[in-house]
Design a protein around this motif. Structure first.
Motif, PDB file in Angstrom:
ATOM      1  N   THR A  58      54.913 -39.973  64.483  1.00 34.88           N
ATOM      2  CA  THR A  58      54.347 -40.060  65.715  1.00 34.88           C
ATOM      3  C   THR A  58      52.992 -39.576  65.938  1.00 34.88           C
ATOM      4  N   TYR A  59      52.494 -40.235  66.853  1.00 38.40           N
ATOM      5  CA  TYR A  59      51.114 -39.780  66.901  1.00 38.40           C
ATOM      6  C   TYR A  59      50.798 -39.282  68.398  1.00 38.40           C
ATOM      7  N   ALA A  60      49.751 -38.681  68.900  1.00 32.11           N
ATOM      8  CA  ALA A  60      49.601 -38.286  70.290  1.00 32.11           C
ATOM      9  C   ALA A  60      48.646 -39.243  70.820  1.00 32.11           C
ATOM     10  N   ASP A  61      48.918 -39.686  71.977  1.00 28.32           N
ATOM     11  CA  ASP A  61      47.943 -40.721  72.566  1.00 28.32           C
ATOM     12  C   ASP A  61      46.718 -40.460  72.308  1.00 28.32           C
ATOM     13  N   SER A  62      46.064 -39.191  72.326  1.00 27.32           N
ATOM     14  CA  SER A  62      44.730 -38.798  72.371  1.00 27.32           C
ATOM     15  C   SER A  62      44.224 -39.396  70.879  1.00 27.32           C
ATOM     16  N   VAL A  63      44.983 -39.661  69.938  1.00 26.79           N
ATOM     17  CA  VAL A  63      44.299 -39.785  68.567  1.00 26.79           C
ATOM     18  C   VAL A  63      44.787 -41.155  68.067  1.00 26.79           C
ATOM     19  N   LYS A  64      45.821 -41.685  68.646  1.00 26.87           N
ATOM     20  CA  LYS A  64      46.401 -42.966  68.272  1.00 26.87           C
ATOM     21  C   LYS A  64      45.267 -44.045  68.023  1.00 26.87           C
ATOM     22  N   GLY A  65      45.360 -44.994  67.021  1.00 28.18           N
ATOM     23  CA  GLY A  65      44.186 -45.903  66.800  1.00 28.18           C
ATOM     24  C   GLY A  65      43.147 -45.181  66.000  1.00 28.18           C
ATOM     25  N   ARG A  66      42.932 -43.758  65.920  1.00 27.31           N
ATOM     26  CA  ARG A  66      41.833 -43.246  65.314  1.00 27.31           C
ATOM     27  C   ARG A  66      42.176 -42.503  64.248  1.00 27.31           C
ATOM     28  N   PHE A  67      43.098 -41.662  64.301  1.00 27.56           N
ATOM     29  CA  PHE A  67      43.587 -40.819  63.173  1.00 27.56           C
ATOM     30  C   PHE A  67      45.000 -41.388  62.569  1.00 27.56           C
ATOM     31  N   THR A  68      44.985 -41.279  61.309  1.00 31.80           N
ATOM     32  CA  THR A  68      46.209 -41.844  60.413  1.00 31.80           C
ATOM     33  C   THR A  68      46.653 -40.500  59.459  1.00 31.80           C
ATOM     34  N   ILE A  69      47.974 -40.334  59.403  1.00 22.02           N
ATOM     35  CA  ILE A  69      48.641 -39.344  58.812  1.00 22.02           C
ATOM     36  C   ILE A  69      49.043 -39.960  57.712  1.00 22.02           C
ATOM     37  N   ALA A  70      48.988 -39.540  56.389  1.00 19.50           N
ATOM     38  CA  ALA A  70      49.476 -39.993  55.337  1.00 19.50           C
ATOM     39  C   ALA A  70      49.955 -38.887  54.390  1.00 19.50           C
ATOM     40  N   ARG A  71      50.877 -39.330  53.260  1.00 19.41           N
ATOM     41  CA  ARG A  71      51.338 -38.284  52.226  1.00 19.41           C
ATOM     42  C   ARG A  71      51.360 -38.682  50.942  1.00 19.41           C
ATOM     43  N   ASP A  72      51.191 -37.850  49.925  1.00 21.03           N
ATOM     44  CA  ASP A  72      51.410 -37.837  48.644  1.00 21.03           C
ATOM     45  C   ASP A  72      52.478 -37.380  48.203  1.00 21.03           C
ATOM     46  N   ASN A  73      53.687 -37.779  47.768  1.00 20.01           N
ATOM     47  CA  ASN A  73      54.682 -36.739  47.535  1.00 20.01           C
ATOM     48  C   ASN A  73      54.739 -36.235  46.278  1.00 20.01           C
ATOM     49  N   ALA A  74      54.158 -36.919  45.412  1.00 19.10           N
ATOM     50  CA  ALA A  74      53.994 -36.320  43.775  1.00 19.10           C
ATOM     51  C   ALA A  74      53.057 -35.131  43.987  1.00 19.10           C
ATOM     52  N   LYS A  75      52.017 -34.840  45.005  1.00 16.88           N
ATOM     53  CA  LYS A  75      51.260 -33.717  44.983  1.00 16.88           C
ATOM     54  C   LYS A  75      51.379 -32.925  46.251  1.00 16.88           C
ATOM     55  N   ASN A  76      52.592 -33.154  46.882  1.00 16.34           N
ATOM     56  CA  ASN A  76      53.195 -32.230  48.046  1.00 16.34           C
ATOM     57  C   ASN A  76      52.024 -31.953  48.895  1.00 16.34           C
ATOM     58  N   THR A  77      51.238 -33.125  49.112  1.00 18.04           N
ATOM     59  CA  THR A  77      50.070 -33.064  49.943  1.00 18.04           C
ATOM     60  C   THR A  77      50.392 -34.118  51.366  1.00 18.04           C
ATOM     61  N   VAL A  78      49.888 -33.707  52.528  1.00 13.72           N
ATOM     62  CA  VAL A  78      49.607 -34.467  53.682  1.00 13.72           C
ATOM     63  C   VAL A  78      48.317 -34.513  53.877  1.00 13.72           C
ATOM     64  N   TYR A  79      47.901 -35.679  54.482  1.00 14.26           N
ATOM     65  CA  TYR A  79      46.609 -36.013  54.798  1.00 14.26           C
ATOM     66  C   TYR A  79      46.475 -36.458  56.373  1.00 14.26           C
ATOM     67  N   LEU A  80      45.194 -36.021  56.937  1.00 18.43           N
ATOM     68  CA  LEU A  80      44.781 -36.404  58.228  1.00 18.43           C
ATOM     69  C   LEU A  80      43.619 -37.012  58.024  1.00 18.43           C
ATOM     70  N   GLN A  81      43.410 -38.601  58.270  1.00 15.87           N
ATOM     71  CA  GLN A  81      42.303 -39.316  58.025  1.00 15.87           C
ATOM     72  C   GLN A  81      41.930 -39.448  59.579  1.00 15.87           C
ATOM     73  N   MET A  82      40.523 -38.986  59.891  1.00 18.07           N
ATOM     74  CA  MET A  82      40.097 -38.904  61.158  1.00 18.07           C
ATOM     75  C   MET A  82      38.829 -39.798  61.276  1.00 18.07           C
ATOM     76  N   ASN A  83      38.978 -40.881  62.133  1.00 18.85           N
ATOM     77  CA  ASN A  83      37.848 -41.783  62.487  1.00 18.85           C
ATOM     78  C   ASN A  83      37.420 -41.747  63.593  1.00 18.85           C
ATOM     79  N   SER A  84      36.285 -42.293  63.823  1.00 17.50           N
ATOM     80  CA  SER A  84      35.545 -42.472  65.244  1.00 17.50           C
ATOM     81  C   SER A  84      35.585 -40.961  66.037  1.00 17.50           C
ATOM     82  N   LEU A  85      35.369 -39.916  65.310  1.00 16.81           N
ATOM     83  CA  LEU A  85      35.308 -38.848  66.020  1.00 16.81           C
ATOM     84  C   LEU A  85      34.481 -38.458  67.039  1.00 16.81           C
ATOM     85  N   GLN A  86      34.882 -37.816  67.925  1.00 22.58           N
ATOM     86  CA  GLN A  86      34.166 -37.391  69.063  1.00 22.58           C
ATOM     87  C   GLN A  86      33.653 -36.129  69.618  1.00 22.58           C
TER      88      GLN A  86
END
Length: 117
Positions: A58-86
């Motif tokens: 799920t994404y908030a409307d305010s970030v949909k299309g600009r932010f992407t959540i990703a995960r690396d289970n092997a590293k127990n890590t969650v990422y947030l890629q943020m583009n077109s920041l304002q």
């Protein structure tokens, strides 16, 4: 218990990008939801993006299309890629994990993101 350590915040110009990381340790098998919130000065904490154990994202409307959540289970890590920041994206960003059993919330220490020219 689950411990969360965040990294990746900083100062970026409008239109720029940042990637936040959140590395988890502890009883991760108890977690059903993992993702990100943010809180700007004088505003309530806002849910941004989450993975859910049922397989949805799920994404908030305010970030949909600009932010992407990703995960690396092997590293127990969650990422947030943020583009077109304002400038309105300026806030403290928090990693958030939630376990349904016991209704436990876990938070990272927060990382400052500042968007300014």
């Amino acid at each position: 218990q689950v411990q969360l350590v965040e990294s990746g915040g900083g100062l970026v110009q409008p239109g720029g990008s940042l990637r936040l990381s959140c590395t988890a340790s502890g009883n991760i098998v108890s977690i059903n939801v993992m993702g990100w919130y943010r809180q700007a000065p004088g505003k309530e904490r806002e849910s941004l993006a989450h993975f859910h154990s049922r397989g949805t994202t799920t994404y908030a409307d305010s970030v949909k299309g600009r932010f992407t959540i990703a995960r690396d289970n092997a590293k127990n890590t969650v990422y947030l890629q943020m583009n077109s920041l304002q400038p309105e994206d300026t806030a403290v960003y928090y990693c958030h994990f939630y376990g349904l059993v016991g209704g436990k919330h876990y938070w990272g220490q927060g990382t400052q993101v500042t968007v300014s020219s």
